[in-house]
Design a protein around this motif. Structure first.
Motif, PDB file in Angstrom:
ATOM      1  N   VAL A  52       6.077   5.048  -4.632  1.00  0.00           N
ATOM      2  CA  VAL A  52       4.919   5.846  -5.040  1.00  0.00           C
ATOM      3  C   VAL A  52       4.119   4.986  -6.017  1.00  0.00           C
ATOM      4  N   GLU A  53       2.971   4.529  -5.573  1.00  0.00           N
ATOM      5  CA  GLU A  53       2.161   3.587  -6.381  1.00  0.00           C
ATOM      6  C   GLU A  53       0.715   3.724  -5.935  1.00  0.00           C
ATOM      7  N   ASP A  54      -0.192   3.967  -6.888  1.00  0.00           N
ATOM      8  CA  ASP A  54      -1.590   4.209  -6.510  1.00  0.00           C
ATOM      9  C   ASP A  54      -2.408   2.927  -6.376  1.00  0.00           C
ATOM     10  N   ASN A  55      -1.917   1.837  -6.924  1.00  0.00           N
ATOM     11  CA  ASN A  55      -2.678   0.590  -6.858  1.00  0.00           C
ATOM     12  C   ASN A  55      -2.326  -0.168  -5.575  1.00  0.00           C
ATOM     13  N   PRO A  56      -3.304  -0.333  -4.647  1.00  0.00           N
ATOM     14  CA  PRO A  56      -2.959  -0.909  -3.341  1.00  0.00           C
ATOM     15  C   PRO A  56      -2.272  -2.281  -3.396  1.00  0.00           C
ATOM     16  N   PRO A  57      -2.776  -3.251  -4.193  1.00  0.00           N
ATOM     17  CA  PRO A  57      -2.068  -4.537  -4.205  1.00  0.00           C
ATOM     18  C   PRO A  57      -0.630  -4.423  -4.732  1.00  0.00           C
ATOM     19  N   SER A  58      -0.444  -3.588  -5.763  1.00  0.00           N
ATOM     20  CA  SER A  58       0.913  -3.410  -6.309  1.00  0.00           C
ATOM     21  C   SER A  58       1.822  -2.747  -5.284  1.00  0.00           C
ATOM     22  N   ARG A  59       1.253  -1.771  -4.566  1.00  0.00           N
ATOM     23  CA  ARG A  59       2.029  -1.052  -3.554  1.00  0.00           C
ATOM     24  C   ARG A  59       2.466  -2.004  -2.449  1.00  0.00           C
ATOM     25  N   GLU A  60       1.508  -2.829  -2.011  1.00  0.00           N
ATOM     26  CA  GLU A  60       1.799  -3.774  -0.932  1.00  0.00           C
ATOM     27  C   GLU A  60       2.858  -4.787  -1.365  1.00  0.00           C
ATOM     28  N   LEU A  61       2.736  -5.246  -2.605  1.00  0.00           N
ATOM     29  CA  LEU A  61       3.692  -6.225  -3.129  1.00  0.00           C
ATOM     30  C   LEU A  61       5.107  -5.642  -3.151  1.00  0.00           C
ATOM     31  N   LEU A  62       5.216  -4.398  -3.658  1.00  0.00           N
ATOM     32  CA  LEU A  62       6.530  -3.747  -3.712  1.00  0.00           C
ATOM     33  C   LEU A  62       7.109  -3.552  -2.309  1.00  0.00           C
ATOM     34  N   CYS A  63       6.251  -3.086  -1.395  1.00  0.00           N
ATOM     35  CA  CYS A  63       6.723  -2.823  -0.022  1.00  0.00           C
ATOM     36  C   CYS A  63       7.171  -4.114   0.649  1.00  0.00           C
ATOM     37  N   ASP A  64       6.370  -5.151   0.519  1.00  0.00           N
ATOM     38  CA  ASP A  64       6.724  -6.434   1.149  1.00  0.00           C
ATOM     39  C   ASP A  64       8.055  -6.949   0.599  1.00  0.00           C
ATOM     40  N   TRP A  65       8.211  -6.831  -0.705  1.00  0.00           N
ATOM     41  CA  TRP A  65       9.439  -7.332  -1.309  1.00  0.00           C
ATOM     42  C   TRP A  65      10.651  -6.518  -0.831  1.00  0.00           C
ATOM     43  N   LEU A  66      10.497  -5.204  -0.836  1.00  0.00           N
ATOM     44  CA  LEU A  66      11.605  -4.335  -0.411  1.00  0.00           C
ATOM     45  C   LEU A  66      11.980  -4.594   1.043  1.00  0.00           C
ATOM     46  N   GLU A  67      10.968  -4.738   1.899  1.00  0.00           N
ATOM     47  CA  GLU A  67      11.253  -5.003   3.310  1.00  0.00           C
ATOM     48  C   GLU A  67      11.963  -6.345   3.461  1.00  0.00           C
ATOM     49  N   GLY A  68      11.535  -7.312   2.662  1.00  0.00           N
ATOM     50  CA  GLY A  68      12.200  -8.618   2.662  1.00  0.00           C
ATOM     51  C   GLY A  68      13.657  -8.526   2.227  1.00  0.00           C
ATOM     52  N   GLU A  69      13.945  -7.537   1.377  1.00  0.00           N
ATOM     53  CA  GLU A  69      15.318  -7.317   0.904  1.00  0.00           C
ATOM     54  C   GLU A  69      16.152  -6.530   1.921  1.00  0.00           C
ATOM     55  N   GLY A  70      15.480  -6.085   3.000  1.00  0.00           N
ATOM     56  CA  GLY A  70      16.212  -5.391   4.044  1.00  0.00           C
ATOM     57  C   GLY A  70      16.150  -3.871   3.972  1.00  0.00           C
ATOM     58  N   TYR A  71      15.302  -3.353   3.089  1.00  0.00           N
ATOM     59  CA  TYR A  71      15.180  -1.901   2.977  1.00  0.00           C
ATOM     60  C   TYR A  71      14.157  -1.372   3.964  1.00  0.00           C
ATOM     61  N   GLU A  72      14.352  -0.117   4.370  1.00  0.00           N
ATOM     62  CA  GLU A  72      13.317   0.605   5.086  1.00  0.00           C
ATOM     63  C   GLU A  72      12.444   1.264   4.023  1.00  0.00           C
ATOM     64  N   VAL A  73      11.136   1.192   4.174  1.00  0.00           N
ATOM     65  CA  VAL A  73      10.237   1.627   3.104  1.00  0.00           C
ATOM     66  C   VAL A  73       9.195   2.607   3.629  1.00  0.00           C
ATOM     67  N   PHE A  74       8.929   3.634   2.824  1.00  0.00           N
ATOM     68  CA  PHE A  74       7.759   4.473   3.058  1.00  0.00           C
ATOM     69  C   PHE A  74       6.984   4.497   1.762  1.00  0.00           C
ATOM     70  N   ALA A  75       5.670   4.288   1.841  1.00  0.00           N
ATOM     71  CA  ALA A  75       4.867   4.222   0.624  1.00  0.00           C
ATOM     72  C   ALA A  75       3.802   5.300   0.623  1.00  0.00           C
ATOM     73  N   THR A  76       3.522   5.818  -0.566  1.00  0.00           N
ATOM     74  CA  THR A  76       2.450   6.781  -0.728  1.00  0.00           C
ATOM     75  C   THR A  76       1.746   6.494  -2.048  1.00  0.00           C
ATOM     76  N   ALA A  77       0.465   6.929  -2.117  1.00  0.00           N
ATOM     77  CA  ALA A  77      -0.357   6.560  -3.268  1.00  0.00           C
ATOM     78  C   ALA A  77      -0.448   7.654  -4.318  1.00  0.00           C
ATOM     79  N   ASP A  78      -0.003   8.874  -3.967  1.00  0.00           N
ATOM     80  CA  ASP A  78      -0.213   9.955  -4.935  1.00  0.00           C
ATOM     81  C   ASP A  78       0.959  10.957  -4.945  1.00  0.00           C
ATOM     82  N   LEU A  79       0.872  11.880  -5.898  1.00  0.00           N
ATOM     83  CA  LEU A  79       1.959  12.852  -6.082  1.00  0.00           C
ATOM     84  C   LEU A  79       2.128  13.750  -4.874  1.00  0.00           C
ATOM     85  N   ALA A  80       1.000  14.210  -4.299  1.00  0.00           N
ATOM     86  CA  ALA A  80       1.091  15.120  -3.157  1.00  0.00           C
ATOM     87  C   ALA A  80       1.826  14.437  -2.008  1.00  0.00           C
TER      88      ALA A  80
END
Ligand code: MN
Length: 131
Positions: free
Chosen positions: A8-36
């Motif tokens: 859960v991260e509203d800043n697109p570059p930060s979100r992308e960075l986290l997702c890319d890193w997690l996927e590289g670590e072998g995790y399955e990832v779902f990302a969203t930008a807001d509380l809802a």
């Protein structure tokens, strides 16, 4: 089994960075930008862990952590807060909301890896102990 992480991260570059890193670590990832989006994602499918940006635009990300903490089925899911503020008062507020731990921005990925591994290990043990 592949672990499923909610980001859960509203800043697109930060979100992308986290997702890319997690996927590289072998995790399955779902990302969203807001509380809802985060609330509906958790309801739809329980993640193994949540990476939660504390400042989601005008929203307080800790609302998600506090809500999860109150649900018996969701309370064991570790929430790792990601915050730009390293102050002790902010850290206290984060931990009181029910987050397991915090990492500060810019994210130190070595530290994040350690936190994730520790949190997921604890979560799986707790799961095994459940009746
Ligand atoms: Mn933010």
């Amino acid at each position: 089994m592949q672990r499923f992480i909610l980001v859960v991260e509203d800043n697109p570059p930060s979100r992308e960075l986290l997702c890319d890193w997690l996927e590289g670590e072998g995790y399955e990832v779902f990302a969203t930008a807001d509380l809802a989006g985060a609330f509906s994602a958790v309801r739809r499918r329980q993640p193994d862990a949540v990476l939660l940006d504390v400042q989601l635009g005008a929203d307080d990300g800790l609302e998600l952590a506090a809500w999860m903490h109150e649900q018996p089925a969701l309370a064991p899911i570790p929430v790792i807060a990601v915050t730009a503020h390293a102050m002790a008062t902010e850290r206290e507020r984060i931990l009181q909301s029910g987050c397991r731990t915090t990492v500060t921005k810019p994210v130190d990925f070595t530290q994040l890896r350690q936190h994730l591994e520790r949190c997921l290990d604890l979560a799986s043990r707790r799961h095994q102990q459940a009746p």
